[in-house]
Design a protein around this motif. Structure first.
Motif, PDB file in Angstrom:
ATOM      1  N   SER A   1       0.001  -6.906  -4.738  1.00 45.84           N
ATOM      2  CA  SER A   1       0.296  -7.145  -3.648  1.00 45.84           C
ATOM      3  C   SER A   1      -0.749  -6.082  -2.397  1.00 45.84           C
ATOM      4  O   SER A   1      -1.237  -5.769  -3.061  1.00 45.84           O
ATOM      5  CB  SER A   1       1.592  -6.896  -3.458  1.00 45.84           C
ATOM      6  N   ARG A   2      -0.628  -6.404  -1.366  1.00 49.04           N
ATOM      7  CA  ARG A   2      -1.372  -5.768  -0.453  1.00 49.04           C
ATOM      8  C   ARG A   2      -1.116  -4.038   0.166  1.00 49.04           C
ATOM      9  O   ARG A   2      -0.006  -4.490   0.355  1.00 49.04           O
ATOM     10  CB  ARG A   2      -1.868  -7.071   0.748  1.00 49.04           C
ATOM     11  N   LEU A   3      -1.903  -3.627  -0.547  1.00 43.56           N
ATOM     12  CA  LEU A   3      -1.379  -2.099   0.022  1.00 43.56           C
ATOM     13  C   LEU A   3      -1.324  -1.799   0.880  1.00 43.56           C
ATOM     14  O   LEU A   3      -0.643  -0.941   1.926  1.00 43.56           O
ATOM     15  CB  LEU A   3      -1.767  -0.936  -1.543  1.00 43.56           C
ATOM     16  N   SER A   4      -2.731  -1.750   1.965  1.00 45.91           N
ATOM     17  CA  SER A   4      -3.294  -0.986   2.756  1.00 45.91           C
ATOM     18  C   SER A   4      -3.747  -2.015   2.985  1.00 45.91           C
ATOM     19  O   SER A   4      -5.405  -2.483   2.474  1.00 45.91           O
ATOM     20  CB  SER A   4      -3.591   0.127   2.971  1.00 45.91           C
ATOM     21  N   SER A   5      -4.327  -1.661   4.959  1.00 47.77           N
ATOM     22  CA  SER A   5      -6.023  -2.511   5.055  1.00 47.77           C
ATOM     23  C   SER A   5      -6.098  -1.891   6.167  1.00 47.77           C
ATOM     24  O   SER A   5      -5.501  -0.788   7.105  1.00 47.77           O
ATOM     25  CB  SER A   5      -5.069  -3.833   5.832  1.00 47.77           C
TER      26      SER A   5
END
Length: 199
Positions: A179-183
């Motif tokens: 999953s994408r934790l942050s960008s």
């Protein structure tokens, strides 16, 4: 540039440059060198990772593709009771990790080549700014070798422009839910869960 940062034996002349890393409550004076990733500075991706990933776990921690050691030393300072394995194929990078750890009086970092990590060591977490420019095949092989040895979550930082989203999809297809934790600043921090295939 005569070397890639993932060269085992850099041929470029040594030209050390030091800088001060300051993230949160950790401040470290680190020496970098030619032939090693991100000479003279903390690269944006690593900064995004360290500023956006959660608190590190206790136990054996892996910094895969450690370079001169900013992630490994940051982890070691934050978790002095843990052992941090700083793994790289670049011998000059590993020498820098050892020297930086000694200068910072950090005694819980083990800098070594991949085949020097004992086979029975399992990791509570992996943290990595992986060598994307080594090529997709090499990167995939690297991740599939190490992710099964991680019992908790692995945190990877990858540039959006260098395929972070496609890498996340591919990892999921390999049985590593991602999953994408942050960008931030063009980089994604990916959280890779423990493999579904691990028994």
């Amino acid at each position: 540039m005569t070397d890639q940062y993932f060269s085992e034996q850099p041929t470029s002349a040594s030209d050390p440059v030091s800088f001060r890393l300051e993230i949160g409550d950790v401040a470290l004076d680190l020496t970098t060198d030619a032939g090693v990733f991100s000479r003279g500075r903390l690269d944006k991706g690593t900064r995004v990772l360290l500023q956006n990933a959660p608190e590190p776990a206790e136990g054996d921690l892996l910094d895969l593709g450690c370079g001169y050691g900013p992630i490994a030393l940051w982890l070691a300072v934050r978790r002095p009771a843990s052992t941090v394995w700083a793994v790289d194929v670049n011998d000059r990078a590993l020498e820098l990790v050892r020297a930086n750890a000694a200068a910072a009086r950090v005694g819980n970092v083990r800098a070594c080549r991949p085949d020097e990590v004992p086979a029975d060591v399992r990791f509570a977490q992996m943290w990595s700014n992986p060598p994307i420019r080594s090529g997709k095949a090499a990167l995939h092989e690297l991740l599939l070798r190490w992710l099964p040895r991680v019992d908790g979550t692995s945190y990877l930082v990858v540039s959006k422009n260098l395929g972070s989203d496609s890498l996340a999809r591919w990892l999921g297809e390999q049985g590593h839910p991602t999953s994408r934790l942050s960008s931030h600043a063009g980089f994604r921090v990916l959280a890779v869960d423990r493999s579904e295939s691990v028994t």
